[in-house]
Motif scaffolding. Sequence first.
Motif, short mmCIF file in Angstrom:
data_model
loop_
_atom_site.label_atom_id
_atom_site.label_comp_id
_atom_site.label_asym_id
_atom_site.label_seq_id
_atom_site.Cartn_x
_atom_site.Cartn_y
_atom_site.Cartn_z
N LEU A 3 11.15 4.18 9.43
CA LEU A 3 9.87 3.84 8.81
C LEU A 3 9.25 2.64 9.53
CD1 LEU A 3 7.71 4.16 6.65
CD2 LEU A 3 9.15 2.81 5.12
N ASN A 4 10.07 1.66 9.89
CA ASN A 4 9.57 0.49 10.61
C ASN A 4 8.96 0.89 11.94
OD1 ASN A 4 9.42 -2.25 9.78
ND2 ASN A 4 10.61 -2.79 11.60
N ASP A 5 9.60 1.82 12.66
CA ASP A 5 9.07 2.31 13.93
C ASP A 5 7.74 3.03 13.73
OD1 ASP A 5 11.37 1.37 15.23
OD2 ASP A 5 12.38 3.32 15.08
N ILE A 6 7.64 3.80 12.66
CA ILE A 6 6.40 4.53 12.35
C ILE A 6 5.27 3.54 12.08
CG2 ILE A 6 5.28 6.02 10.64
CD1 ILE A 6 8.06 7.43 10.36
N ILE A 7 5.54 2.52 11.28
CA ILE A 7 4.52 1.52 10.96
C ILE A 7 4.10 0.77 12.23
CG2 ILE A 7 4.07 -0.64 9.71
CD1 ILE A 7 5.95 0.48 7.49
N SER A 8 5.07 0.39 13.04
CA SER A 8 4.79 -0.32 14.28
C SER A 8 3.94 0.53 15.23
CB SER A 8 6.11 -0.71 14.95
OG SER A 8 5.87 -1.31 16.19
N SER A 9 4.30 1.80 15.39
CA SER A 9 3.56 2.71 16.25
C SER A 9 2.14 2.92 15.75
CB SER A 9 4.30 4.04 16.35
OG SER A 9 3.65 4.92 17.21
N SER A 10 1.99 3.03 14.43
CA SER A 10 0.66 3.20 13.83
C SER A 10 -0.21 1.98 14.08
CB SER A 10 0.78 3.45 12.33
OG SER A 10 1.56 4.58 12.06
N LEU A 11 0.36 0.80 13.92
CA LEU A 11 -0.39 -0.43 14.16
C LEU A 11 -0.80 -0.56 15.63
CD1 LEU A 11 1.64 -2.87 11.91
CD2 LEU A 11 -0.78 -2.26 11.63
N THR A 12 0.06 -0.12 16.52
CA THR A 12 -0.26 -0.13 17.95
C THR A 12 -1.44 0.80 18.24
OG1 THR A 12 2.03 -0.66 18.49
CG2 THR A 12 0.66 0.24 20.27
N MET A 13 -1.44 1.98 17.62
CA MET A 13 -2.56 2.92 17.78
C MET A 13 -3.87 2.32 17.29
SD MET A 13 -1.32 6.64 16.61
CE MET A 13 0.08 7.41 17.34
N LEU A 14 -3.76 1.54 16.21
CA LEU A 14 -4.94 0.92 15.62
C LEU A 14 -5.31 -0.40 16.31
CD1 LEU A 14 -3.97 1.57 11.90
CD2 LEU A 14 -5.85 2.65 13.14
N GLU A 15 -4.53 -0.77 17.32
CA GLU A 15 -4.74 -1.99 18.09
C GLU A 15 -4.75 -3.24 17.21
OE1 GLU A 15 -8.30 -1.31 20.35
OE2 GLU A 15 -7.33 0.21 21.59
N LEU A 131 4.64 12.65 15.31
CA LEU A 131 3.35 13.05 14.78
C LEU A 131 2.89 12.16 13.62
CD1 LEU A 131 4.46 15.65 16.24
CD2 LEU A 131 3.11 16.93 14.62
N ILE A 132 3.83 11.56 12.94
CA ILE A 132 3.53 10.81 11.71
C ILE A 132 2.58 9.63 11.95
CG2 ILE A 132 4.55 9.49 9.81
CD1 ILE A 132 7.07 11.31 10.17
N PRO A 133 2.75 8.82 13.01
CA PRO A 133 1.81 7.71 13.21
C PRO A 133 0.35 8.14 13.36
CG PRO A 133 3.79 7.37 14.51
CD PRO A 133 3.87 8.76 13.94
N TYR A 134 0.10 9.32 13.91
CA TYR A 134 -1.29 9.81 14.03
C TYR A 134 -1.90 10.02 12.64
CZ TYR A 134 -0.55 10.49 18.99
OH TYR A 134 -0.30 10.27 20.32
N TYR A 135 -1.11 10.55 11.73
CA TYR A 135 -1.58 10.77 10.36
C TYR A 135 -1.83 9.43 9.67
CZ TYR A 135 -1.86 12.96 5.75
OH TYR A 135 -2.28 13.39 4.51
N VAL A 136 -0.91 8.50 9.85
CA VAL A 136 -1.04 7.18 9.24
C VAL A 136 -2.30 6.48 9.75
CG1 VAL A 136 0.02 4.88 9.04
CG2 VAL A 136 1.44 6.93 8.84
N ALA A 137 -2.51 6.52 11.07
CA ALA A 137 -3.69 5.88 11.65
C ALA A 137 -4.97 6.53 11.14
CB ALA A 137 -3.63 5.95 13.18
N ALA A 138 -4.97 7.85 11.02
CA ALA A 138 -6.16 8.56 10.52
C ALA A 138 -6.46 8.16 9.09
CB ALA A 138 -5.94 10.07 10.62
N CYS A 139 -5.44 8.10 8.25
CA CYS A 139 -5.65 7.70 6.85
C CYS A 139 -6.17 6.28 6.76
CB CYS A 139 -4.35 7.84 6.06
SG CYS A 139 -3.86 9.54 5.75
N GLN A 140 -5.65 5.40 7.58
CA GLN A 140 -6.09 4.00 7.57
C GLN A 140 -7.55 3.90 8.00
OE1 GLN A 140 -4.77 1.35 6.39
NE2 GLN A 140 -6.27 -0.11 7.16
N ARG A 141 -7.94 4.68 8.99
CA ARG A 141 -9.32 4.66 9.47
C ARG A 141 -10.31 5.24 8.45
NH1 ARG A 141 -10.03 1.59 14.06
NH2 ARG A 141 -8.58 2.16 15.68
N CYS A 142 -9.86 6.12 7.59
CA CYS A 142 -10.75 6.74 6.59
C CYS A 142 -11.36 5.72 5.64
CB CYS A 142 -9.98 7.78 5.76
SG CYS A 142 -9.76 9.32 6.61
#
Length: 182
Positions: A3-15, A131-142
């Motif tokens: 989960l920590n890796d997923i959160i970290s990857s999502s934050l990186t995508m969101l810069e 694939l999970i970080p892409y979904y997390v980033a999309a939800c955050q951007r919404c």
Amino acid sequence: MTLNDIISSSLTMLERGADAQTIDHYRAQFTKYANDAVFELARRFKQQRRETVALTDGTFDVAQLSRECLRVTQVLVDGKPVLYRQNPWGSGVFRVAASGAEEAEVHYRFVPRDMESSTDVPELPAYMHRLIPYYVAACQRCGGDPDTQGTSSAHFALFNSMVSNLQRETRGEPQSFRLLHY
């Protein structure tokens, strides 16, 4: 991927940076989004488990299973498929057509357990974790401003494209097209 890796990857995508303080700030929200993504992937790919359950008078209850059951797909007694039905209809109790059997192997579609701890790993095959970080980033951007919302569709499109590619790649498994005669 934890989960920590997923959160970290999502934050990186969101810069937004992936330092410990930023991860802690977004942990609760991103954990919810990540669990939603895991459920969506499990639903689309029809993730299954199999467990052995004790039969009581030829019946078992889905409450005996270790995960929440979405659908029973097959029941085996002594390694052979048997007929089964809900009894009564709509309940979690199933009657198995095997007299005298004490246990049955139940194959079922399930709801994965939610991730809560930073070291939890999604109950999906490892190749789906990316694939999970892409979904997390999309939800955050919404939930952001109109400029940010426009980019959420790009992340959702990437997520859906990757899921479609995985679905095409995994359709050739023998279980996908085997016909069973009873």
